[in-house]
Design a protein around this motif. Structure first.
Motif, PDB file in Angstrom:
ATOM      1  N   PHE A  40       0.829  -1.191   0.000  1.00  0.00           N
ATOM      2  CA  PHE A  40       0.000   0.000   0.000  1.00  0.00           C
ATOM      3  C   PHE A  40       0.868   1.248   0.000  1.00  0.00           C
ATOM      4  CE2 PHE A  40      -3.026  -2.948   0.302  1.00  0.00           C
ATOM      5  CZ  PHE A  40      -3.514  -3.337   1.538  1.00  0.00           C
ATOM      6  N   ALA A  41       0.369   2.280  -0.666  1.00  0.00           N
ATOM      7  CA  ALA A  41       1.102   3.553  -0.675  1.00  0.00           C
ATOM      8  C   ALA A  41       1.179   4.140   0.730  1.00  0.00           C
ATOM      9  CB  ALA A  41       0.411   4.537  -1.625  1.00  0.00           C
ATOM     10  N   ALA A  42       0.203   3.832   1.568  1.00  0.00           N
ATOM     11  CA  ALA A  42       0.222   4.333   2.935  1.00  0.00           C
ATOM     12  C   ALA A  42       1.434   3.827   3.695  1.00  0.00           C
ATOM     13  CB  ALA A  42      -1.055   3.916   3.659  1.00  0.00           C
ATOM     14  N   VAL A  43       1.858   2.599   3.397  1.00  0.00           N
ATOM     15  CA  VAL A  43       3.034   2.037   4.052  1.00  0.00           C
ATOM     16  C   VAL A  43       4.260   2.866   3.691  1.00  0.00           C
ATOM     17  CG1 VAL A  43       4.542   0.033   4.223  1.00  0.00           C
ATOM     18  CG2 VAL A  43       2.065  -0.275   4.077  1.00  0.00           C
ATOM     19  N   TYR A  44       4.361   3.231   2.398  1.00  0.00           N
ATOM     20  CA  TYR A  44       5.458   4.096   1.973  1.00  0.00           C
ATOM     21  C   TYR A  44       5.418   5.407   2.741  1.00  0.00           C
ATOM     22  CZ  TYR A  44       6.308   1.098  -2.098  1.00  0.00           C
ATOM     23  OH  TYR A  44       6.602   0.051  -2.921  1.00  0.00           O
ATOM     24  N   GLY A  45       4.222   5.950   2.893  1.00  0.00           N
ATOM     25  CA  GLY A  45       4.071   7.230   3.565  1.00  0.00           C
ATOM     26  C   GLY A  45       4.555   7.182   5.001  1.00  0.00           C
ATOM     27  N   PHE A  46       4.124   6.173   5.759  1.00  0.00           N
ATOM     28  CA  PHE A  46       4.551   6.031   7.148  1.00  0.00           C
ATOM     29  C   PHE A  46       6.061   5.805   7.234  1.00  0.00           C
ATOM     30  CE2 PHE A  46       0.049   4.767   8.056  1.00  0.00           C
ATOM     31  CZ  PHE A  46      -0.209   5.801   8.944  1.00  0.00           C
ATOM     32  N   PHE A  47       6.572   4.984   6.317  1.00  0.00           N
ATOM     33  CA  PHE A  47       8.006   4.703   6.324  1.00  0.00           C
ATOM     34  C   PHE A  47       8.812   5.966   6.051  1.00  0.00           C
ATOM     35  CE2 PHE A  47      11.853   3.706   3.860  1.00  0.00           C
ATOM     36  CZ  PHE A  47      12.555   2.978   4.810  1.00  0.00           C
ATOM     37  N   LEU A  48       8.388   6.746   5.062  1.00  0.00           N
ATOM     38  CA  LEU A  48       9.107   7.971   4.725  1.00  0.00           C
ATOM     39  C   LEU A  48       9.014   8.995   5.843  1.00  0.00           C
ATOM     40  CD1 LEU A  48       8.188   8.366   0.948  1.00  0.00           C
ATOM     41  CD2 LEU A  48      10.455   7.985   1.899  1.00  0.00           C
ATOM     42  N   ASN A  89      13.651  14.532  -5.198  1.00  0.00           N
ATOM     43  CA  ASN A  89      13.406  13.121  -5.522  1.00  0.00           C
ATOM     44  C   ASN A  89      12.013  12.679  -5.085  1.00  0.00           C
ATOM     45  OD1 ASN A  89      15.855  11.370  -6.587  1.00  0.00           O
ATOM     46  ND2 ASN A  89      16.706  12.972  -5.299  1.00  0.00           N
ATOM     47  N   PHE A  90      11.576  13.147  -3.932  1.00  0.00           N
ATOM     48  CA  PHE A  90      10.276  12.763  -3.394  1.00  0.00           C
ATOM     49  C   PHE A  90       9.157  13.190  -4.336  1.00  0.00           C
ATOM     50  CE2 PHE A  90       6.432  13.357  -0.981  1.00  0.00           C
ATOM     51  CZ  PHE A  90       6.408  12.286  -0.099  1.00  0.00           C
ATOM     52  N   PHE A  91       9.167  14.451  -4.761  1.00  0.00           N
ATOM     53  CA  PHE A  91       8.054  14.988  -5.548  1.00  0.00           C
ATOM     54  C   PHE A  91       8.167  14.693  -7.049  1.00  0.00           C
ATOM     55  CE2 PHE A  91       7.527  17.829  -1.806  1.00  0.00           C
ATOM     56  CZ  PHE A  91       6.189  17.579  -1.567  1.00  0.00           C
ATOM     57  N   TYR A  92       9.373  14.477  -7.551  1.00  0.00           N
ATOM     58  CA  TYR A  92       9.525  14.299  -8.997  1.00  0.00           C
ATOM     59  C   TYR A  92       9.784  12.854  -9.420  1.00  0.00           C
ATOM     60  CZ  TYR A  92       9.588  19.342  -9.615  1.00  0.00           C
ATOM     61  OH  TYR A  92       9.227  20.675  -9.645  1.00  0.00           O
ATOM     62  N   ILE A  93      10.297  12.020  -8.512  1.00  0.00           N
ATOM     63  CA  ILE A  93      10.648  10.648  -8.891  1.00  0.00           C
ATOM     64  C   ILE A  93       9.852   9.622  -8.097  1.00  0.00           C
ATOM     65  CG2 ILE A  93      12.511   8.955  -9.026  1.00  0.00           C
ATOM     66  CD1 ILE A  93      14.456  11.257  -9.445  1.00  0.00           C
ATOM     67  N   TRP A  94       9.942   9.673  -6.756  1.00  0.00           N
ATOM     68  CA  TRP A  94       9.294   8.648  -5.939  1.00  0.00           C
ATOM     69  C   TRP A  94       7.778   8.812  -5.905  1.00  0.00           C
ATOM     70  CZ3 TRP A  94      13.183  10.136  -1.604  1.00  0.00           C
ATOM     71  CH2 TRP A  94      14.457   9.670  -1.960  1.00  0.00           C
ATOM     72  N   LYS A 126      -4.286  12.973 -10.087  1.00  0.00           N
ATOM     73  CA  LYS A 126      -3.594  12.964  -8.802  1.00  0.00           C
ATOM     74  C   LYS A 126      -3.165  11.528  -8.494  1.00  0.00           C
ATOM     75  CE  LYS A 126      -5.506  15.126  -5.330  1.00  0.00           C
ATOM     76  NZ  LYS A 126      -6.421  15.359  -4.168  1.00  0.00           N
ATOM     77  N   SER A 127      -1.913  11.362  -8.115  1.00  0.00           N
ATOM     78  CA  SER A 127      -1.392  10.019  -7.892  1.00  0.00           C
ATOM     79  C   SER A 127      -2.034   9.385  -6.654  1.00  0.00           C
ATOM     80  CB  SER A 127       0.128  10.045  -7.736  1.00  0.00           C
ATOM     81  OG  SER A 127       0.491  10.657  -6.523  1.00  0.00           O
ATOM     82  N   THR A 128      -1.991   8.073  -6.601  1.00  0.00           N
ATOM     83  CA  THR A 128      -2.637   7.315  -5.531  1.00  0.00           C
ATOM     84  C   THR A 128      -2.096   7.687  -4.164  1.00  0.00           C
ATOM     85  OG1 THR A 128      -2.921   5.477  -7.069  1.00  0.00           O
ATOM     86  CG2 THR A 128      -3.201   4.994  -4.746  1.00  0.00           C
ATOM     87  N   PHE A 129      -0.807   7.943  -4.074  1.00  0.00           N
ATOM     88  CA  PHE A 129      -0.191   8.288  -2.797  1.00  0.00           C
ATOM     89  C   PHE A 129      -0.881   9.483  -2.162  1.00  0.00           C
ATOM     90  CE2 PHE A 129       2.959  10.720  -0.384  1.00  0.00           C
ATOM     91  CZ  PHE A 129       3.378   9.777   0.527  1.00  0.00           C
ATOM     92  N   TYR A 130      -1.169  10.503  -2.955  1.00  0.00           N
ATOM     93  CA  TYR A 130      -1.794  11.717  -2.427  1.00  0.00           C
ATOM     94  C   TYR A 130      -3.297  11.525  -2.210  1.00  0.00           C
ATOM     95  CZ  TYR A 130       2.718  13.651  -3.510  1.00  0.00           C
ATOM     96  OH  TYR A 130       4.077  13.875  -3.536  1.00  0.00           O
ATOM     97  N   LYS A 131      -3.913  10.621  -2.969  1.00  0.00           N
ATOM     98  CA  LYS A 131      -5.314  10.287  -2.707  1.00  0.00           C
ATOM     99  C   LYS A 131      -5.447   9.640  -1.333  1.00  0.00           C
ATOM    100  CE  LYS A 131      -6.711   9.581  -7.539  1.00  0.00           C
ATOM    101  NZ  LYS A 131      -7.154   8.581  -8.538  1.00  0.00           N
ATOM    102  N   ILE A 132      -4.488   8.779  -0.989  1.00  0.00           N
ATOM    103  CA  ILE A 132      -4.503   8.126   0.312  1.00  0.00           C
ATOM    104  C   ILE A 132      -4.279   9.145   1.424  1.00  0.00           C
ATOM    105  CG2 ILE A 132      -3.261   6.491   1.788  1.00  0.00           C
ATOM    106  CD1 ILE A 132      -2.835   4.768  -0.671  1.00  0.00           C
TER     107      ILE A 132
END
Length: 244
Positions: free
Chosen positions: A3-11, A49-54, A188-194
């Motif tokens: 899940f993208a949320a996992v990435y979010g918490f990890f970051l 990197n966060f906003f343009y690549i990841w 809007k990418s899924t990460f920001y929807k979450i």
């Protein structure tokens, strides 16, 4: 599916940890300006990197593969991202090899086990009387596939796929990466929807693309201005030392 949320918490955890370490270094450092300059440079690279690549704010959400439309399906209740190849089934991996679209479609049991979005749809088939018939019908397109301008081959094994393409490794990837690279229809990418659904409770519509763009450019601008200030301050201090 991660899940993208996992990435979010990890970051978030990673940023807090790094920030804590860097603040500690600044506090005990003899040359605070130089250390802060290096840290700001690090955060500038990280932010870009966060906003343009990841996690780009907007990304492609559809990809035309032959006569099929591969779409990004976001399930806000889970949250989870699924990728469906038209009515052929849910996609696990994908790549483009020698002008061929190559991928892997979950079989019925895999889809129910690994993909919660697919489970919602397919469990209803299990509840019907003709369970085995539904399972067989769904699995007709499962497995590996090859789609190009001339042929559409489904229900292949990995070895059959390699043999037909004359390659040793398929190197299939997360469909999200391939859609982002070759697709269209930016949203809007899924990460920001979450983030909107789970971390912005005060707004029904979330922050919005423009809001995230403002945050992105503001963060980059602040870091650039801070770096310029620190460079001038460091230069000034070095000159003062030279006069002593």
């Amino acid at each position: 599916m991660i899940f993208a949320a996992v990435y979010g918490f990890f970051l978030l955890f990673l940023v807090v940890l790094i920030l804590t370490v860097f603040l500690t270094i600044i506090y005990f450092s003899k040359n605070n300006v130089l250390v802060e300059l290096i840290i700001c440079g690090f955060f500038l690279i990280f932010t870009i990197n966060f906003f343009y690549i990841w996690f780009p704010i907007k990304e492609n959400t559809e990809l035309k593969i032959g006569s099929y439309l591969l779409t990004t399906d976001y399930n806000a209740t889970v949250p989870e991202v699924s990728f469906s190849l038209g009515n052929k089934g849910y996609l696990k991996k994908l790549n483009k090899i020698k002008d061929n679209w190559v991928g892997y479609i979950y079989d019925f049991d895999e889809a129910v086990l690994e993909n919660l979005r697919a489970k919602e749809e397919l469990v209803s088939l299990l509840e019907e009387k003709e369970v085995e018939k539904n399972r067989i019908e769904y699995n007709k397109n499962s497995g590996y596939f090859i789609i190009n301008s001339k042929n559409q081959l489904f229900h292949l094994t990995e070895e059959q796929t390699k043999e037909k393409l004359k390659v040793k490794n398929l190197n299939l990837k997360n469909p999200e990466k391939i859609i982002r690279k070759y697709g269209e229809k930016k949203e809007k990418s899924t990460f920001y929807k979450i983030i909107d659904d789970y971390f912005i409770p005060f707004s029904d519509n979330g922050i919005g693309i423009i809001g995230y763009e403002v945050i992105k450019y503001f963060a980059i601008l602040i870091l650039i201005l801070r770096i310029r200030y620190l460079r001038k301050l460091l230069k000034k201090r070095n000159q003062e030392k030279g006069y002593r």
